[in-house]
Motif scaffolding. Structure first.
Motif, mmCIF file in Angstrom:
data_model
loop_
_atom_site.group_PDB
_atom_site.id
_atom_site.type_symbol
_atom_site.label_atom_id
_atom_site.label_comp_id
_atom_site.label_asym_id
_atom_site.label_seq_id
_atom_site.Cartn_x
_atom_site.Cartn_y
_atom_site.Cartn_z
ATOM 1 N N THR A 100 20.430 -30.826 -68.776
ATOM 2 C CA THR A 100 21.019 -32.042 -69.336
ATOM 3 C C THR A 100 20.014 -33.182 -69.252
ATOM 4 O O THR A 100 19.498 -33.482 -68.174
ATOM 5 N N LEU A 101 19.776 -33.834 -70.394
ATOM 6 C CA LEU A 101 18.936 -35.030 -70.412
ATOM 7 C C LEU A 101 19.789 -36.178 -69.904
ATOM 8 O O LEU A 101 20.729 -36.608 -70.557
ATOM 9 N N ARG A 102 19.484 -36.667 -68.711
ATOM 10 C CA ARG A 102 20.311 -37.694 -68.062
ATOM 11 C C ARG A 102 19.892 -39.107 -68.420
ATOM 12 O O ARG A 102 20.729 -39.983 -68.589
ATOM 13 N N SER A 103 18.593 -39.326 -68.513
ATOM 14 C CA SER A 103 18.146 -40.695 -68.708
ATOM 15 C C SER A 103 16.692 -40.707 -69.157
ATOM 16 O O SER A 103 15.983 -39.715 -69.030
ATOM 17 N N VAL A 104 16.277 -41.851 -69.657
ATOM 18 C CA VAL A 104 14.874 -42.124 -69.948
ATOM 19 C C VAL A 104 14.534 -43.405 -69.197
ATOM 20 O O VAL A 104 15.197 -44.428 -69.366
ATOM 21 N N VAL A 105 13.523 -43.333 -68.342
ATOM 22 C CA VAL A 105 13.149 -44.467 -67.508
ATOM 23 C C VAL A 105 11.727 -44.873 -67.859
ATOM 24 O O VAL A 105 10.849 -44.018 -67.990
ATOM 25 N N VAL A 106 11.497 -46.164 -67.999
ATOM 26 C CA VAL A 106 10.156 -46.687 -68.236
ATOM 27 C C VAL A 106 9.633 -47.214 -66.910
ATOM 28 O O VAL A 106 10.267 -48.072 -66.281
ATOM 29 N N ALA A 107 8.492 -46.684 -66.474
ATOM 30 C CA ALA A 107 7.921 -47.070 -65.187
ATOM 31 C C ALA A 107 6.411 -46.902 -65.219
ATOM 32 O O ALA A 107 5.860 -46.275 -66.121
ATOM 33 N N HIS A 108 5.754 -47.455 -64.186
ATOM 34 C CA HIS A 108 4.295 -47.358 -64.094
ATOM 35 C C HIS A 108 3.833 -45.993 -63.611
ATOM 36 O O HIS A 108 2.776 -45.533 -63.996
ATOM 37 N N ASP A 109 4.619 -45.368 -62.722
ATOM 38 C CA ASP A 109 4.233 -44.066 -62.185
ATOM 39 C C ASP A 109 5.487 -43.266 -61.846
ATOM 40 O O ASP A 109 6.611 -43.759 -61.956
ATOM 41 N N LEU A 110 5.276 -42.026 -61.437
ATOM 42 C CA LEU A 110 6.390 -41.124 -61.146
ATOM 43 C C LEU A 110 7.236 -41.626 -59.983
ATOM 44 O O LEU A 110 8.463 -41.566 -60.021
ATOM 45 N N GLU A 111 6.602 -42.145 -58.947
ATOM 46 C CA GLU A 111 7.345 -42.619 -57.779
ATOM 47 C C GLU A 111 8.282 -43.772 -58.150
ATOM 48 O O GLU A 111 9.431 -43.804 -57.716
ATOM 49 N N THR A 112 7.809 -44.690 -58.965
ATOM 50 C CA THR A 112 8.644 -45.800 -59.406
ATOM 51 C C THR A 112 9.775 -45.305 -60.291
ATOM 52 O O THR A 112 10.914 -45.778 -60.186
ATOM 53 N N ALA A 113 9.502 -44.341 -61.154
ATOM 54 C CA ALA A 113 10.548 -43.777 -62.019
ATOM 55 C C ALA A 113 11.632 -43.101 -61.184
ATOM 56 O O ALA A 113 12.827 -43.256 -61.465
ATOM 57 N N GLU A 114 11.221 -42.362 -60.154
ATOM 58 C CA GLU A 114 12.211 -41.730 -59.273
ATOM 59 C C GLU A 114 13.054 -42.778 -58.561
ATOM 60 O O GLU A 114 14.265 -42.632 -58.448
ATOM 61 N N HIS A 115 12.415 -43.835 -58.086
ATOM 62 C CA HIS A 115 13.143 -44.896 -57.384
ATOM 63 C C HIS A 115 14.157 -45.565 -58.311
ATOM 64 O O HIS A 115 15.310 -45.786 -57.928
ATOM 65 N N ILE A 116 13.751 -45.874 -59.521
ATOM 66 C CA ILE A 116 14.659 -46.509 -60.485
ATOM 67 C C ILE A 116 15.823 -45.580 -60.809
ATOM 68 O O ILE A 116 16.990 -45.986 -60.785
ATOM 69 N N TYR A 117 15.526 -44.333 -61.087
ATOM 70 C CA TYR A 117 16.582 -43.397 -61.487
ATOM 71 C C TYR A 117 17.576 -43.155 -60.361
ATOM 72 O O TYR A 117 18.785 -43.226 -60.560
ATOM 73 N N TYR A 118 17.077 -42.851 -59.163
ATOM 74 C CA TYR A 118 17.989 -42.534 -58.062
ATOM 75 C C TYR A 118 18.739 -43.765 -57.557
ATOM 76 O O TYR A 118 19.830 -43.637 -57.015
ATOM 77 N N SER A 119 18.173 -44.970 -57.732
ATOM 78 C CA SER A 119 18.930 -46.162 -57.341
ATOM 79 C C SER A 119 20.080 -46.419 -58.309
ATOM 80 O O SER A 119 21.118 -46.942 -57.915
ATOM 81 N N GLU A 120 19.912 -46.047 -59.576
ATOM 82 C CA GLU A 120 20.994 -46.203 -60.557
ATOM 83 C C GLU A 120 22.059 -45.126 -60.414
ATOM 84 O O GLU A 120 23.212 -45.344 -60.755
ATOM 85 N N HIS A 121 21.685 -43.954 -59.921
ATOM 86 C CA HIS A 121 22.623 -42.830 -59.840
ATOM 87 C C HIS A 121 23.016 -42.474 -58.412
ATOM 88 O O HIS A 121 23.488 -41.374 -58.161
ATOM 89 N N ALA A 122 22.801 -43.397 -57.494
ATOM 90 C CA ALA A 122 23.213 -43.151 -56.110
ATOM 91 C C ALA A 122 24.730 -43.221 -56.018
ATOM 92 O O ALA A 122 25.370 -43.993 -56.732
ATOM 93 N N PRO A 123 25.343 -42.421 -55.153
ATOM 94 C CA PRO A 123 26.795 -42.488 -55.005
ATOM 95 C C PRO A 123 27.213 -43.859 -54.492
ATOM 96 O O PRO A 123 26.582 -44.417 -53.609
ATOM 97 N N GLN A 124 28.274 -44.413 -55.076
ATOM 98 C CA GLN A 124 28.758 -45.730 -54.699
ATOM 99 C C GLN A 124 29.500 -45.651 -53.374
ATOM 100 O O GLN A 124 30.373 -44.820 -53.195
ATOM 101 N N ARG A 125 29.153 -46.548 -52.438
ATOM 102 C CA ARG A 125 29.828 -46.610 -51.143
ATOM 103 C C ARG A 125 30.719 -47.845 -51.119
ATOM 104 O O ARG A 125 30.344 -48.888 -51.654
ATOM 105 N N PRO A 126 31.878 -47.761 -50.467
ATOM 106 C CA PRO A 126 32.718 -48.954 -50.364
ATOM 107 C C PRO A 126 32.022 -49.997 -49.504
ATOM 108 O O PRO A 126 31.230 -49.662 -48.624
ATOM 109 N N PRO A 127 32.303 -51.296 -49.731
ATOM 110 C CA PRO A 127 31.652 -52.332 -48.944
ATOM 111 C C PRO A 127 32.049 -52.228 -47.479
ATOM 112 O O PRO A 127 33.159 -51.839 -47.137
ATOM 113 N N SER A 128 31.133 -52.573 -46.632
ATOM 114 C CA SER A 128 31.343 -52.482 -45.197
ATOM 115 C C SER A 128 32.334 -53.544 -44.737
ATOM 116 O O SER A 128 32.276 -54.688 -45.173
#
Length: 158
Positions: A100-128
């Protein structure tokens, strides 16, 4: 220089899967210099076989004095086409295998692309509750609106 990264996940995996594949969509120098080998290494068997046949035909044409220019043109065309469209062919081959093609991310390098993607798709936690419990209770005893204090401590608006 920024690049686009195509993010694909295996069949049945969620968007935040750890084994998501990031494919940089851009020119590949290795695919330019070794088109058939690049395609075969990436398991694009059909396109690799076609590139191999076309490169073989280009070598035969280059050896001919009359058709040398046509041979060089064919060789460069195969190299350019593989270098530019190879990553997209790789993504399409994975989609054909139910990735499944999940997303297209524009970034400077692979590490930044991973950070952007996983921060957008991280499971939502209820506020503390600790963060909300430390806030002071609001003053609702007076109904009059107070002007802002402008950073002056102890100023109560009078």
């Amino acid at each position: 220089m920024t690049a686009s990264f195509l993010i694909l996940t295996p069949p049945g995996e969620p968007a935040a899967a750890e084994n998501a594949t990031f494919i940089r969509d851009g020119f590949r120098w290795t695919a330019f210099f070794f088109p058939a080998l690049w395609l075969l290494v990436h398991r694009l068997w059909f396109w690799g076989a076609i590139a191999l046949v076309l490169q073989f035909a280009a070598m035969i044409l280059i050896a001919s004095p009359e058709l040398g220019v046509a041979g060089w043109t064919l060789a460069i065309a195969v190299s350019l086409l593989t270098a530019l469209e190879g990553p997209l062919a790789l993504a399409k081959a994975r989609e054909a295998r139910d990735w499944t093609l999940r997303s297209v991310v524009v970034a400077h390098d692979l590490e930044t692309a991973e950070h952007i993607y996983y921060s957008e798709h991280a499971p939502q936690r209820p506020p503390s509750t600790a963060a909300t419990a430390s806030l002071p209770a609001s003053d609702t005893s007076t109904k009059a609106a107070r002007p802002p204090a402008l950073g002056l401590l102890g100023y109560d608006g009078e």
